[in-house]
Design a protein around this motif. Sequence first.
Motif, PDB file in Angstrom:
ATOM      1  N   LEU A  94       0.813  -1.219   0.000  1.00 54.41           N
ATOM      2  CA  LEU A  94       0.000   0.000   0.000  1.00 54.41           C
ATOM      3  C   LEU A  94       0.848   1.272   0.000  1.00 54.41           C
ATOM      4  CD1 LEU A  94      -2.748  -1.005   2.583  1.00 54.41           C
ATOM      5  CD2 LEU A  94      -2.927  -1.003   0.085  1.00 54.41           C
ATOM      6  N   GLY A  95       2.160   1.103   0.139  1.00 53.51           N
ATOM      7  CA  GLY A  95       3.053   2.260   0.171  1.00 53.51           C
ATOM      8  C   GLY A  95       2.892   3.091   1.442  1.00 53.51           C
ATOM      9  N   ILE A  96       2.611   2.414   2.540  1.00 49.79           N
ATOM     10  CA  ILE A  96       2.393   3.101   3.815  1.00 49.79           C
ATOM     11  C   ILE A  96       3.549   2.810   4.766  1.00 49.79           C
ATOM     12  CG2 ILE A  96       0.908   3.245   5.849  1.00 49.79           C
ATOM     13  CD1 ILE A  96      -1.421   2.363   4.057  1.00 49.79           C
ATOM     14  N   SER A  97       4.021   3.846   5.420  1.00 44.86           N
ATOM     15  CA  SER A  97       5.049   3.710   6.446  1.00 44.86           C
ATOM     16  C   SER A  97       4.661   4.620   7.605  1.00 44.86           C
ATOM     17  CB  SER A  97       6.413   4.116   5.888  1.00 44.86           C
ATOM     18  OG  SER A  97       7.387   4.024   6.884  1.00 44.86           O
ATOM     19  N   ARG A  98       4.665   4.073   8.809  1.00 42.96           N
ATOM     20  CA  ARG A  98       4.259   4.846   9.970  1.00 42.96           C
ATOM     21  C   ARG A  98       5.067   4.420  11.180  1.00 42.96           C
ATOM     22  NH1 ARG A  98      -1.817   5.344  10.225  1.00 42.96           N
ATOM     23  NH2 ARG A  98      -1.271   6.936   8.742  1.00 42.96           N
ATOM     24  N   GLU A  99       5.322   5.374  12.048  1.00 41.53           N
ATOM     25  CA  GLU A  99       6.002   5.069  13.298  1.00 41.53           C
ATOM     26  C   GLU A  99       4.958   5.007  14.408  1.00 41.53           C
ATOM     27  OE1 GLU A  99       9.072   8.020  13.632  1.00 41.53           O
ATOM     28  OE2 GLU A  99      10.476   6.727  12.588  1.00 41.53           O
ATOM     29  N   VAL A 100       4.923   3.887  15.111  1.00 41.08           N
ATOM     30  CA  VAL A 100       3.989   3.690  16.211  1.00 41.08           C
ATOM     31  C   VAL A 100       4.752   3.874  17.524  1.00 41.08           C
ATOM     32  CG1 VAL A 100       2.395   2.079  17.317  1.00 41.08           C
ATOM     33  CG2 VAL A 100       2.608   2.098  14.819  1.00 41.08           C
ATOM     34  N   ILE A 101       4.228   4.737  18.367  1.00 39.18           N
ATOM     35  CA  ILE A 101       4.868   5.063  19.637  1.00 39.18           C
ATOM     36  C   ILE A 101       4.119   4.342  20.746  1.00 39.18           C
ATOM     37  CG2 ILE A 101       5.525   6.939  21.192  1.00 39.18           C
ATOM     38  CD1 ILE A 101       5.187   8.769  18.605  1.00 39.18           C
ATOM     39  N   LYS A 102       4.867   3.586  21.544  1.00 39.70           N
ATOM     40  CA  LYS A 102       4.263   2.802  22.623  1.00 39.70           C
ATOM     41  C   LYS A 102       4.965   3.097  23.937  1.00 39.70           C
ATOM     42  CE  LYS A 102       2.994  -1.090  19.707  1.00 39.70           C
ATOM     43  NZ  LYS A 102       2.937  -2.549  19.653  1.00 39.70           N
ATOM     44  N   ILE A 103       4.210   2.996  25.003  1.00 39.93           N
ATOM     45  CA  ILE A 103       4.794   3.154  26.331  1.00 39.93           C
ATOM     46  C   ILE A 103       5.413   1.818  26.747  1.00 39.93           C
ATOM     47  CG2 ILE A 103       2.658   2.616  27.596  1.00 39.93           C
ATOM     48  CD1 ILE A 103       3.549   4.988  29.510  1.00 39.93           C
ATOM     49  N   THR A 104       6.539   1.866  27.399  1.00 37.05           N
ATOM     50  CA  THR A 104       7.223   0.656  27.868  1.00 37.05           C
ATOM     51  C   THR A 104       6.754   0.331  29.294  1.00 37.05           C
ATOM     52  OG1 THR A 104       9.050   1.870  28.856  1.00 37.05           O
ATOM     53  CG2 THR A 104       9.290   1.238  26.519  1.00 37.05           C
ATOM     54  N   PRO A 105       7.074  -0.861  29.786  1.00 32.00           N
ATOM     55  CA  PRO A 105       6.753  -1.171  31.185  1.00 32.00           C
ATOM     56  C   PRO A 105       7.360  -0.153  32.163  1.00 32.00           C
ATOM     57  CG  PRO A 105       7.248  -3.188  30.013  1.00 32.00           C
ATOM     58  CD  PRO A 105       7.567  -2.049  29.075  1.00 32.00           C
ATOM     59  N   ALA A 106       8.559   0.316  31.876  1.00 30.79           N
ATOM     60  CA  ALA A 106       9.178   1.331  32.746  1.00 30.79           C
ATOM     61  C   ALA A 106       8.376   2.627  32.714  1.00 30.79           C
ATOM     62  CB  ALA A 106      10.624   1.590  32.318  1.00 30.79           C
ATOM     63  N   GLY A 107       7.836   2.977  31.547  1.00 32.98           N
ATOM     64  CA  GLY A 107       6.997   4.161  31.429  1.00 32.98           C
ATOM     65  C   GLY A 107       5.702   4.016  32.205  1.00 32.98           C
ATOM     66  N   VAL A 108       5.091   2.846  32.140  1.00 31.91           N
ATOM     67  CA  VAL A 108       3.864   2.583  32.907  1.00 31.91           C
ATOM     68  C   VAL A 108       4.161   2.690  34.395  1.00 31.91           C
ATOM     69  CG1 VAL A 108       2.129   0.849  33.479  1.00 31.91           C
ATOM     70  CG2 VAL A 108       2.808   1.165  31.099  1.00 31.91           C
ATOM     71  N   ASP A 109       5.264   2.090  34.831  1.00 32.67           N
ATOM     72  CA  ASP A 109       5.641   2.176  36.246  1.00 32.67           C
ATOM     73  C   ASP A 109       5.770   3.623  36.689  1.00 32.67           C
ATOM     74  OD1 ASP A 109       5.621  -0.541  36.659  1.00 32.67           O
ATOM     75  OD2 ASP A 109       7.794  -0.784  36.447  1.00 32.67           O
ATOM     76  N   TYR A 110       6.395   4.455  35.862  1.00 28.65           N
ATOM     77  CA  TYR A 110       6.567   5.861  36.219  1.00 28.65           C
ATOM     78  C   TYR A 110       5.204   6.559  36.330  1.00 28.65           C
ATOM     79  CZ  TYR A 110       7.816  10.706  36.314  1.00 28.65           C
ATOM     80  OH  TYR A 110       7.909  12.019  36.694  1.00 28.65           O
ATOM     81  N   ILE A 111       4.354   6.369  35.336  1.00 26.66           N
ATOM     82  CA  ILE A 111       3.032   7.013  35.337  1.00 26.66           C
ATOM     83  C   ILE A 111       2.214   6.568  36.551  1.00 26.66           C
ATOM     84  CG2 ILE A 111       0.800   7.102  34.112  1.00 26.66           C
ATOM     85  CD1 ILE A 111       2.804   8.760  32.668  1.00 26.66           C
ATOM     86  N   GLU A 112       2.313   5.302  36.900  1.00 28.15           N
ATOM     87  CA  GLU A 112       1.530   4.766  38.019  1.00 28.15           C
ATOM     88  C   GLU A 112       2.157   5.044  39.380  1.00 28.15           C
ATOM     89  OE1 GLU A 112       0.917   0.639  37.023  1.00 28.15           O
ATOM     90  OE2 GLU A 112      -0.660   1.153  35.584  1.00 28.15           O
ATOM     91  N   GLY A 113       3.305   5.705  39.399  1.00 29.91           N
ATOM     92  CA  GLY A 113       3.948   6.061  40.655  1.00 29.91           C
ATOM     93  C   GLY A 113       4.745   4.938  41.283  1.00 29.91           C
ATOM     94  N   ASN A 114       5.077   3.923  40.491  1.00 33.32           N
ATOM     95  CA  ASN A 114       5.832   2.781  41.009  1.00 33.32           C
ATOM     96  C   ASN A 114       7.325   2.888  40.730  1.00 33.32           C
ATOM     97  OD1 ASN A 114       3.467   1.525  41.903  1.00 33.32           O
ATOM     98  ND2 ASN A 114       3.071   0.739  39.865  1.00 33.32           N
ATOM     99  N   ALA A 115       7.759   4.041  40.327  1.00 38.14           N
ATOM    100  CA  ALA A 115       9.180   4.285  40.069  1.00 38.14           C
ATOM    101  C   ALA A 115       9.541   5.615  40.722  1.00 38.14           C
ATOM    102  CB  ALA A 115       9.450   4.327  38.568  1.00 38.14           C
ATOM    103  N   GLY A 116      10.785   5.798  40.970  1.00 38.71           N
ATOM    104  CA  GLY A 116      11.230   7.060  41.552  1.00 38.71           C
ATOM    105  C   GLY A 116      11.157   8.187  40.537  1.00 38.71           C
TER     106      GLY A 116
END
Length: 102
Positions: free
Chosen positions: A73-95
């Motif tokens: 289809l001639g499509i190229s896209r960058e998908v941005i995902k949160i990592t487990p470390a990012g989830v931990d930070y958002i949830e307050g489980n990291a310093g």
Amino acid sequence: MSSMLKTVEKEIIRLEIMELCQMAAPEGTNVKIIRGCLKKNEEELPEEEIFRQVDYLKGKGLLSVVKVNNSRLGISREVIKITPAGVDYIEGNAGDIAGIGE
């Protein structure tokens, strides 16, 4: 604008980007969607600046970027995902992490 204010603004933007990626999990999101969401919050940023902040967060291990191609289809896209470390930070489980604001 003072450099301190610019620093704080970047830290807040980074946190908002991470929160958007968490909402989009597990599929992820892209820069155009992030830009649109930030614009709704009256934060007008060019895509290049969003890419810079995503790259910064990727370097901290908080986000990942996956390039998805469909040559048929001639499509190229960058998908941005949160990592487990990012989830931990958002949830307050990291310093505190330097460069990310509350």
